[in-house]
Design an enzyme around this catalytic site. Structure first.
Site, PDB file in Angstrom:
ATOM      1  N   SER A  16      13.127 -15.692 -14.424  1.00 26.92           N
ATOM      2  CA  SER A  16      12.659 -15.830 -15.815  1.00 26.92           C
ATOM      3  C   SER A  16      13.574 -15.069 -16.779  1.00 26.92           C
ATOM      4  O   SER A  16      13.764 -15.504 -17.922  1.00 26.92           O
ATOM      5  CB  SER A  16      11.196 -15.388 -15.963  1.00 26.92           C
ATOM      6  OG  SER A  16      11.076 -14.000 -15.850  1.00 26.92           O
ATOM      7  N   MET A  93      17.626  -8.369  -5.901  1.00 30.30           N
ATOM      8  CA  MET A  93      16.899  -7.405  -5.075  1.00 30.30           C
ATOM      9  C   MET A  93      17.757  -6.674  -4.034  1.00 30.30           C
ATOM     10  O   MET A  93      17.235  -6.186  -3.040  1.00 30.30           O
ATOM     11  CB  MET A  93      15.723  -8.110  -4.365  1.00 30.30           C
ATOM     12  CG  MET A  93      14.721  -8.729  -5.304  1.00 30.30           C
ATOM     13  SD  MET A  93      13.987  -7.515  -6.439  1.00 30.30           S
ATOM     14  CE  MET A  93      12.872  -6.700  -5.300  1.00 30.30           C
ATOM     15  N   HIS A 112      15.034  -3.424 -15.755  1.00 27.25           N
ATOM     16  CA  HIS A 112      14.043  -2.793 -14.878  1.00 27.25           C
ATOM     17  C   HIS A 112      12.705  -2.681 -15.611  1.00 27.25           C
ATOM     18  O   HIS A 112      12.675  -2.298 -16.778  1.00 27.25           O
ATOM     19  CB  HIS A 112      14.545  -1.405 -14.459  1.00 27.25           C
ATOM     20  CG  HIS A 112      13.622  -0.723 -13.503  1.00 27.25           C
ATOM     21  ND1 HIS A 112      13.561  -1.063 -12.170  1.00 27.25           N
ATOM     22  CD2 HIS A 112      12.683   0.232 -13.696  1.00 27.25           C
ATOM     23  CE1 HIS A 112      12.634  -0.323 -11.574  1.00 27.25           C
ATOM     24  NE2 HIS A 112      12.085   0.465 -12.482  1.00 27.25           N
TER      25      HIS A 112
HETATM   26  C1  GRF Z   1      11.725  -8.424 -13.455  1.00 32.62           C
HETATM   27  O1  GRF Z   1      10.513  -7.745 -13.641  1.00 32.62           O
HETATM   28  C2  GRF Z   1      12.884  -7.463 -13.512  1.00 32.62           C
HETATM   29  O2  GRF Z   1      12.683  -6.403 -14.400  1.00 32.62           O
HETATM   30  C3  GRF Z   1      12.941  -6.925 -12.116  1.00 32.62           C
HETATM   31  O3  GRF Z   1      12.635  -8.038 -11.298  1.00 32.62           O
HETATM   32  C4  GRF Z   1      11.854  -8.980 -12.047  1.00 32.62           C
HETATM   33  C5  GRF Z   1      12.614 -10.276 -12.016  1.00 32.62           C
HETATM   34  O4  GRF Z   1      11.922 -11.329 -12.623  1.00 32.62           O
HETATM   35  N1  GRF Z   1      14.228  -6.324 -11.845  1.00 32.62           N
HETATM   36  P1  GRF Z   1      12.642 -12.686 -12.923  1.00 32.62           P
HETATM   37  O5  GRF Z   1      13.238 -13.186 -11.606  1.00 32.62           O
HETATM   38  O6  GRF Z   1      13.690 -12.450 -13.959  1.00 32.62           O
HETATM   39  O7  GRF Z   1      11.554 -13.604 -13.405  1.00 32.62           O
END
Ligand code: GRF
Length: 203
Positions: A16, A93, A112
């Site tokens: 997202s 991740m 973050h």
């Molecule tokens: C987000 O909350 C970001 O801050 C964290 O992982 C999540 C990723 O969400 N690092 P998306 O894949 O961007 O929807």
């Protein structure tokens, strides 16, 4: 007239934040182009988002490499092929290792879901709820060798409500993420920032 910078986005999941970046670029808010999206996870939903916008979507599955260095060398190779100037981690991740840092330190940023330095690492929203803080939020920062420790570019505060659980709080933080990530990228794309030690300052 600003020059356009080439952005590479690293993801592992739904993407997202990637979408927020793509939308800001397409609206012309940021003088940049998303030139490649790389996921370590072949099932990441963000890969489809990239394809929908005709952005090359590359899977580099960390499980297929003998160690982190060889894995990251492959990422660097693809980033270089696409002439990436700014790397945006968006729900990526994996912990960034020395190879990526060697090539992109000062040119790699992350988002973050907490007000760093509080609650680094996994499940930041749950950490905030468990700790009982009244305000948490989101942070965009440069990536260094630590876990969510690099110089901070933009933050947004999100008050915690009495009835919040991890899901409701995460959703409100995510709204802020989608605002501040493009803001941070715009500042970098327009060459407005300099890093002085731990601090990020306007030029
Ligand atoms: C987000 O909350 C970001 O801050 C964290 O992982 C999540 C990723 O969400 N690092 P998306 O894949 O961007 O929807």
């Amino acid at each position: 007239m600003n020059k356009m910078i080439n952005i590479g986005v690293l993801i592992s999941g739904r993407g997202s934040n990637l979408q927020a970046i793509i939308d800001a670029v397409e609206k012309g808010t940021i003088p940049a182009k998303v030139v490649v999206v790389i996921s370590n996870d072949p099932s990441a939903g963000g890969l489809e988002r990239a394809k929908k916008h005709n952005i090359p979507a590359v899977v580099i599955d960390n499980r297929n490499f003998k160690d982190k260095n060889t894995y990251e060398l492959e990422i660097v190779k693809v980033l270089q092929q696409h002439k990436v100037e700014l790397v945006c981690l968006a729900g990526y991740m994996r912990i960034v290792g020395p190879i990526l840092l060697e090539h992109y330190e000062g040119k790699m940023i992350n988002i973050h879901p907490s007000l760093l330095p509080s609650f680094p690492g996994l499940h930041a929203q749950k950490q905030a709820l468990d700790h009982g803080v009244l305000i948490t939020g989101a942070t965009v920062h440069f990536v260094d060798s630590g876990c969510d420790t690099g110089p901070i570019i933009v933050q947004s505060a999100v008050p915690i409500k009495e009835k919040d659980d991890e899901e409701t709080l995460s959703a409100r933080i995510l709204e802020q993420e989608h605002i501040i990530y493009p803001q941070a990228i715009k500042l970098i794309a327009e060459d407005k920032l300099k890093i002085e030690g731990r601090k990020v300052k306007l030029k």
